[in-house]
Scaffold this active site. Structure first.
Site, PDB file in Angstrom:
ATOM      1  CB  SER A  67      48.304  50.017  30.858  1.00 42.58           C
ATOM      2  OG  SER A  67      48.417  48.669  30.471  1.00 42.58           O
TER       3      SER A  67
ATOM      4  CG  HIS B 266      46.131  48.705  42.256  1.00 45.68           C
ATOM      5  ND1 HIS B 266      47.082  48.296  41.345  1.00 45.68           N
ATOM      6  CD2 HIS B 266      46.806  48.904  43.423  1.00 45.68           C
ATOM      7  CE1 HIS B 266      48.266  48.242  41.939  1.00 45.68           C
ATOM      8  NE2 HIS B 266      48.124  48.607  43.194  1.00 45.68           N
TER       9      HIS B 266
ATOM     10  CD  GLU C 231      43.159  48.813  37.023  1.00 48.50           C
ATOM     11  OE1 GLU C 231      43.828  49.148  36.035  1.00 48.50           O
ATOM     12  OE2 GLU C 231      43.523  49.053  38.201  1.00 48.50           O
TER      13      GLU C 231
ATOM     14  CB  CYS D  64      49.684  46.800  38.032  1.00 52.25           C
ATOM     15  SG  CYS D  64      48.487  46.084  39.193  1.00 52.25           S
TER      16      CYS D  64
ATOM     17  CB  CYS E  59      44.768  45.270  37.865  1.00 54.64           C
ATOM     18  SG  CYS E  59      44.732  46.198  39.426  1.00 54.64           S
TER      19      CYS E  59
END
Length: 148
Positions: free
Chosen positions: A79, A54, A56, A81, A84
């Site tokens: 935003s 992901h 992040e 998940c 993360c």
């Protein structure tokens, strides 16, 4: 939002756009301490065939080991998940700036409950990019958020 936040949110958007143009999920992220960028990245699940790549996670990986995340801010175009968000809490990242949470959200309360300052911007660029992505590649979006 201050000038530093604006700069790093713009970079997160640019990284999200880069991922979209590569055929991936348009999510970009930056981790910074003050005005110093420690790392940046974007969602690479498709590009690397890695289910946990992901945005992040990519930014954190690119930042390398940190003795402490005190004084850092994680900027993300979407935003986080739960995976993360859990990593943010695990590393004790004190502040998260979310460019948009209209396309995906729900873990903001979890972050706040764990002492993370959460700033939500409603960035029009990121909202529009996600709308385009969901409309053009719904099967990939559903895969990314684990929906059938």
């Amino acid at each position: 939002m201050n000038d530093i936040d604006a700069r790093f949110v713009t970079r997160a958007y640019e990284l999200a756009l880069e991922s979209f143009e590569e055929g991936g999920c348009p999510i970009g992220s930056v981790i910074a301490r003050g005005d110093t960028m420690l790392g940046e990245g974007h969602n690479q699940r498709v590009q690397q065939g890695d289910p946990i790549a992901h945005g992040e996670m990519d930014a954190l990986r690119n930042a390398g080991r940190q003795k402490s995340y005190a004084g850092t801010t994680l900027y993300t175009s979407l935003s986080p998940c739960m995976m993360c968000a859990g990593t943010i809490v695990q590393f004790k990242i004190p502040r998260v700036v979310i460019a948009e949470n209209t396309s995906f959200g729900g873990n903001e309360a979890f972050l706040r409950d764990h002492g993370v300052e959460v700033v939500i911007l409603g960035d029009a660029r990121c909202i529009e990019l996600m709308r385009r992505f969901v409309a053009e590649r719904p099967e990939l979006w559903n895969e990314d958020i684990a929906e059938d």
